[in-house]
Design a protein around this motif. Structure first.
Motif, mmCIF file in Angstrom:
data_model
loop_
_atom_site.group_PDB
_atom_site.id
_atom_site.type_symbol
_atom_site.label_atom_id
_atom_site.label_comp_id
_atom_site.label_asym_id
_atom_site.label_seq_id
_atom_site.Cartn_x
_atom_site.Cartn_y
_atom_site.Cartn_z
ATOM 1 N N ASP A 73 63.750 35.406 39.433
ATOM 2 C CA ASP A 73 62.831 36.352 38.988
ATOM 3 C C ASP A 73 62.393 37.360 40.225
ATOM 4 O O ASP A 73 62.173 36.726 41.391
ATOM 5 N N ASP A 74 61.647 38.348 39.817
ATOM 6 C CA ASP A 74 60.774 39.126 40.902
ATOM 7 C C ASP A 74 59.766 38.572 41.669
ATOM 8 O O ASP A 74 59.390 38.884 42.704
ATOM 9 N N GLU A 75 59.177 37.349 41.043
ATOM 10 C CA GLU A 75 58.436 36.563 41.843
ATOM 11 C C GLU A 75 58.739 35.295 42.340
ATOM 12 O O GLU A 75 58.093 34.278 42.734
ATOM 13 N N ASN A 136 81.400 39.020 38.362
ATOM 14 C CA ASN A 136 80.006 38.381 38.141
ATOM 15 C C ASN A 136 79.884 37.351 39.531
ATOM 16 O O ASN A 136 80.752 37.373 40.116
ATOM 17 N N THR A 172 77.060 43.900 35.515
ATOM 18 C CA THR A 172 75.586 44.001 35.281
ATOM 19 C C THR A 172 74.935 43.756 36.465
ATOM 20 O O THR A 172 75.361 42.829 37.202
ATOM 21 N N GLY A 174 70.563 43.152 38.126
ATOM 22 C CA GLY A 174 69.179 43.275 37.867
ATOM 23 C C GLY A 174 68.488 44.457 38.759
ATOM 24 O O GLY A 174 67.536 44.991 38.600
ATOM 25 N N TYR A 186 65.157 42.453 28.793
ATOM 26 C CA TYR A 186 65.205 41.205 28.394
ATOM 27 C C TYR A 186 63.954 40.843 27.496
ATOM 28 O O TYR A 186 62.793 41.333 27.728
ATOM 29 N N HIS A 188 62.022 37.526 24.944
ATOM 30 C CA HIS A 188 61.984 36.408 25.172
ATOM 31 C C HIS A 188 61.295 35.517 23.983
ATOM 32 O O HIS A 188 60.199 36.053 23.607
ATOM 33 N N PHE A 201 56.109 30.423 33.037
ATOM 34 C CA PHE A 201 57.128 31.462 32.427
ATOM 35 C C PHE A 201 56.401 32.415 31.525
ATOM 36 O O PHE A 201 56.792 33.726 31.610
ATOM 37 N N GLY A 361 60.201 40.767 28.565
ATOM 38 C CA GLY A 361 60.114 40.013 29.665
ATOM 39 C C GLY A 361 59.709 40.908 30.912
ATOM 40 O O GLY A 361 59.753 42.256 30.493
ATOM 41 N N ASP A 362 59.679 40.635 32.137
ATOM 42 C CA ASP A 362 59.508 41.396 33.195
ATOM 43 C C ASP A 362 60.738 42.011 33.820
ATOM 44 O O ASP A 362 60.785 42.543 34.677
ATOM 45 N N GLY A 363 61.781 41.634 33.091
ATOM 46 C CA GLY A 363 63.303 41.832 33.795
ATOM 47 C C GLY A 363 64.099 42.737 32.820
ATOM 48 O O GLY A 363 63.876 42.839 31.678
HETATM 49 O O1 JJ1 Z 1 62.988 35.471 32.693
HETATM 50 C C1 JJ1 Z 1 62.261 36.524 33.034
HETATM 51 N N1 JJ1 Z 1 61.017 36.868 33.077
HETATM 52 C C2 JJ1 Z 1 60.026 35.874 32.685
HETATM 53 C C3 JJ1 Z 1 59.367 35.091 33.669
HETATM 54 C C4 JJ1 Z 1 58.601 35.794 34.476
HETATM 55 C C5 JJ1 Z 1 58.083 34.886 35.536
HETATM 56 C C6 JJ1 Z 1 57.321 35.974 36.666
HETATM 57 N N2 JJ1 Z 1 58.398 36.941 37.296
HETATM 58 C C7 JJ1 Z 1 59.202 36.604 31.459
HETATM 59 N N3 JJ1 Z 1 58.498 35.836 30.931
HETATM 60 C C8 JJ1 Z 1 57.352 36.321 29.983
HETATM 61 C C9 JJ1 Z 1 58.110 35.648 28.656
HETATM 62 C C10 JJ1 Z 1 56.673 35.980 27.642
HETATM 63 C C11 JJ1 Z 1 57.090 34.940 26.315
HETATM 64 C C12 JJ1 Z 1 56.122 35.192 25.264
HETATM 65 C C13 JJ1 Z 1 56.264 36.623 24.696
HETATM 66 C C14 JJ1 Z 1 56.017 37.615 25.821
HETATM 67 C C15 JJ1 Z 1 57.037 37.310 27.073
HETATM 68 O O2 JJ1 Z 1 59.220 37.603 31.434
HETATM 69 C C16 JJ1 Z 1 63.093 37.895 33.601
HETATM 70 C C17 JJ1 Z 1 63.599 38.480 32.277
HETATM 71 O O3 JJ1 Z 1 62.855 39.197 31.609
HETATM 72 N N4 JJ1 Z 1 64.221 37.388 34.234
HETATM 73 C C18 JJ1 Z 1 64.789 37.774 35.385
HETATM 74 O O4 JJ1 Z 1 63.968 38.539 36.140
HETATM 75 C C19 JJ1 Z 1 65.755 37.045 36.180
HETATM 76 C C20 JJ1 Z 1 66.760 37.999 36.625
HETATM 77 C C21 JJ1 Z 1 67.349 39.186 35.494
HETATM 78 C C22 JJ1 Z 1 68.474 40.131 36.265
HETATM 79 C C23 JJ1 Z 1 69.754 39.359 36.115
HETATM 80 C C24 JJ1 Z 1 70.743 39.820 36.814
HETATM 81 C C25 JJ1 Z 1 72.023 39.120 36.137
HETATM 82 C C26 JJ1 Z 1 73.204 39.188 37.187
HETATM 83 C C27 JJ1 Z 1 74.640 39.527 36.591
HETATM 84 O O5 JJ1 Z 1 75.301 38.617 36.217
#
Ligand code: JJ1
Ligand code: MYA
Length: 388
Positions: A73-75, A136, A172, A174, A186, A188, A201, A361-363
């Motif tokens: 993830d970005d952090e 992939n 795909t 990110g 995304y 969650h 998370f 999510g943040d992704g």
């Molecule tokens: O999992 C992701 N983000 C999470 C964790 C963030 C941690 C800090 N950066 C997130 N959590 C919030 C959840 C919350 C639950 C209660 C309700 C509100 C929300 O947002 C992100 C997706 O959102 N994942 C990534 O960044 C992983 C990489 C994504 C790109 C993938 C590339 C794929 C490769 C191709 O095969």
């Protein structure tokens, strides 16, 4: 500025919105005799290897490369941790080519330092079914980043796809590249909110206590839909009919036959789960929901090392409301001890995300086609394709 991608047959930024360009292949196939017969050159310390993923040892090496160097993830708090069983499943669909499972080793110690894969798929784009590669698991070891190895890996997988007389691909990422056919968000759904908050998370909402948060995300102990059960081998024909009919409404979607459905949907422990609704009176199969298992390593937490995540895969509702079907999916995921249920805003997912307490999510996930132009970008809801 994309020194590599500018040279590739992909939609270029300068062509965006130029509706005079036709939809379809960007360049025609070249005669097979003109396809380069030898692999591309690597820096002299490295060599190509074809990875036999049926070998326990090779599968272990790939697993360990990805476990330490794949997507974060970005952090940099979480890193995808695809299991060995998952990798074997993902890379061995009907008609797979071993030559498309490509590694790079250091000549000195034979250590695997980079990887990329393709698998064959039939993807329908509007009214045309196109044989493509799904690319992939592109990964370069952290110590070898920014040395322009990725373009060499991409050119080599392209060459090996061309050798099999295929000329298009879907993938795909990110990151933003020229140019997405759509960009998905995304979402969650917390199943184990205390752990998700403890590992960073998610965060405690404003004016929320831990106990109110736990109560907010509580789910019933058992599913609510009569006839809801796990998919079995005998269900493959009915599931294929239901899924094909459902996917026909999307602009881009896989063209699954019974062999594909048996491979991609038949439950495999800790890899893919599919449930369906069998009507108690007629025994018709009326609805399907499925998710795959992709844990993430939690980087640098004292108390927890693995985040167990379910990812929404293909869902079809013809009788049970999609909201109720997905609520049952959340209940079984909770029973199976998943910490979070993730979904993209593809297909009809928007219709249940907010109501079932998913949060954005943040992704983001960008979808791409190689050597196939769409006149304009799609909405995520027009996309019927989920890549692993
Ligand atoms: O999992 C992701 N983000 C999470 C964790 C963030 C941690 C800090 N950066 C997130 N959590 C919030 C959840 C919350 C639950 C209660 C309700 C509100 C929300 O947002 C992100 C997706 O959102 N994942 C990534 O960044 C992983 C990489 C994504 C790109 C993938 C590339 C794929 C490769 C191709 O095969
Ligand atoms: S997406 C998952 C990708 N993997 C990861 O994110 C894991 C962690 N990161 C890494 O391992 C490295 O950072 C990678 C880049 C390997 C990603 N897709 O070698 P470099 C371009 C495509 O110096 P590195 C997945 O698996 C970048 O824009 N291109 O960089 C699907 C630049 O080009 P340009 C990417 O950081 C993959 C160049 O690479 C990506 O050391 C689909 C820089 O190279 C990316 N995710 O290594 C691949 N990231 O200058 C395409 C960076 O032009 C398939 N770049 O901007 C195409 C179809 C092929 C088949 C065709 C058949 C006909």
């Amino acid at each position: 500025q994309h020194k590599f991608w500018e040279t590739q047959p992909v939609g270029q930024y300068k062509d965006l919105g130029n509706s005079s360009l036709p939809e379809g292949p960007i360049e025609p196939p070249t005669p097979l005799s003109e396809v380069k017969q030898e692999p591309y050159n690597l820096p002299s310390q490295y060599e190509w290897t074809t990875c036999d993923m049926t070998s326990e040892e090779t599968c272990n090496e790939v697993y360990n490369l990805l476990k330490s160097n794949y997507v974060e993830d970005d952090e940099n708090m979480f890193r995808f941790n695809y299991s060995k069983e998952f990798l074997r499943w993902a890379l061995h669909p009907p008609g797979y080519y071993r030559s498309w499972h490509i590694g790079v080793r250091a000549k000195a110690n034979k250590k695997l330092v980079a990887f990329i894969t393709g698998i064959p798929a039939r993807i329908r784009v509007r009214h045309e079914v196109v044989k493509m590669a799904e690319v992939n698991f592109l990964c370069v070891h952290k110590k070898l980043r920014s040395k322009r190895l990725a373009p060499v890996l991409i050119k080599e997988v392209t060459r090996r796809v061309h050798v099999e007389n295929l000329w298009q691909a879907a993938y795909t990422a990110g990151v933003i590249l020229p140019t997405p056919i759509t960009t998905c968000q995304y979402w969650h759904r917390s199943l184990n909110p205390k752990k998700l908050i403890d590992v960073g998370f998610s965060r405690l909402g404003a004016r929320m206590t831990m106990s109110r948060t736990i109560k907010l995300y509580k789910l019933p102990d058992s599913t609510s839909t009569p006839g809801f059960r796990k998919m079995e081998l005998r269900d493959v024909p009915a599931v294929t009919r239901l899924l094909r009919n459902y996917l026909s409404q999307f602009a881009v979607a896989p063209d699954f036959d019974e062999n594909d459905v048996e491979h991609w949907l038949l439950p495999t422990e800790n890899v893919v789960d599919t449930f369906l609704v069998e009507s108690p009176d007629t025994h018709d199969i009326t609805d399907i929901c499925s998710f795959y298992t992709l844990p993430s390593t939690i980087l640098g937490n004292q108390n927890h090392s693995i985040l167990k995540a379910a990812y929404s895969y293909y869902n079809v509702s013809t009788k049970t409301p999609l909201l109720q079907l997905m609520n049952d999916a959340l209940i079984v995921a909770k029973q199976k001890d998943y910490d979070v249920f993730n979904a993209l805003d593809v297909m009809q997912n928007e219709s249940f995300l907010k109501e079932l307490k998913f949060g954005p999510g943040d992704g983001q996930l960008h979808y791409y086609l190689y050597n196939y132009r769409l006149r304009e970008a799609l909405k995520p809801s027009e996309l019927g394709l989920v890549l692993l």
